[in-house]
Design a protein around this motif. Structure first.
Motif, PDB file in Angstrom:
ATOM      1  N   ILE A  43       1.063   0.017  -4.534  1.00 34.21           N
ATOM      2  CA  ILE A  43      -0.383   0.060  -4.695  1.00 34.21           C
ATOM      3  C   ILE A  43      -0.685   0.476  -6.131  1.00 34.21           C
ATOM      4  N   VAL A  44      -1.581  -0.265  -6.785  1.00 33.41           N
ATOM      5  CA  VAL A  44      -1.977   0.042  -8.161  1.00 33.41           C
ATOM      6  C   VAL A  44      -3.498   0.139  -8.233  1.00 33.41           C
ATOM      7  N   ARG A  45      -3.960   0.755  -9.305  1.00 31.48           N
ATOM      8  CA  ARG A  45      -5.401   0.811  -9.543  1.00 31.48           C
ATOM      9  C   ARG A  45      -5.754  -0.322 -10.498  1.00 31.48           C
ATOM     10  N   ASP A  46      -6.692  -1.160 -10.078  1.00 31.91           N
ATOM     11  CA  ASP A  46      -7.114  -2.310 -10.867  1.00 31.91           C
ATOM     12  C   ASP A  46      -8.635  -2.337 -10.908  1.00 31.91           C
ATOM     13  N   ARG A  47      -9.181  -2.170 -12.101  1.00 32.81           N
ATOM     14  CA  ARG A  47     -10.638  -2.169 -12.287  1.00 32.81           C
ATOM     15  C   ARG A  47     -11.353  -1.206 -11.337  1.00 32.81           C
TER      16      ARG A  47
END
Length: 168
Positions: A43-47
């Motif tokens: 899981i990544v943080r995108d915008r």
């Protein structure tokens, strides 16, 4: 009541779920087991939103109270079917994760007000690219004792995959 083997399997899932949670990863189970039990998703943080990155680890989970142990490795007897699935050269990282429990079922889980302890340890190994074997039923897989299935190990595996490095 579940069988001893069923309890071992559920505890191995609990172990993997706990490690994945500490990595900030989600997991998905297969509706039908065709050699892979579980997939972990990065899981990544995108915008400003959290989303799956597309980076995943496919896991075949095993649990046992008996391994062939040396100073540096544990040896696990894996079915040829599972071995062939895990050694396939596909796009995703596939790992064998072996959860080793104490021989006595009374020692598998300990709980106090301060902690919940799931005993003993899970190890991981990649079989990608290994040669076919002539064995008909099983093959002993040596797993280095240093390859403990931990949050740090999972993060390192993901980073190595992103760099295009092979796992050994």
């Amino acid at each position: 009541m579940m069988t001893r083997q069923d309890r071992q399997e559920v505890l191995s899932l609990a172990y993997v779920h706990a490690v994945a949670a500490m990595c900030g990863m989600t997991h998905s189970a297969r509706a039908k087991d065709h050699g892979i039990d579980l997939t972990l998703h990065e899981i990544v943080r995108d915008r400003g939103r959290f989303t799956e990155s597309g980076m995943a680890l496919e896991l075949q989970l095993k649990s046992t109270t008996s391994v062939a142990e040396t100073k540096t490795d544990i040896g696990y007897d894996l079915s040829i079917r599972a071995y062939d699935i895990l050694r396939a050269e596909i796009g995703q990282v596939r790992l064998l994760v072996v959860f080793v429990l104490p021989a006595s079922e009374n020692e598998w889980l300990r709980q106090t007000r301060a902690k919940l302890e799931l005993r003993k340890c899970a190890y991981w190994v990649s079989l990608r690219g290994r040669s076919a074997v002539k064995n008909r039923s099983s093959v002993r897989i040596p797993i280095p004792k240093r390859q403990i299935f931990t949050p740090d190990a999972i993060r390192a595996i993901i980073e190595r995959k992103k760099r295009g490095e092979e796992l050994t």
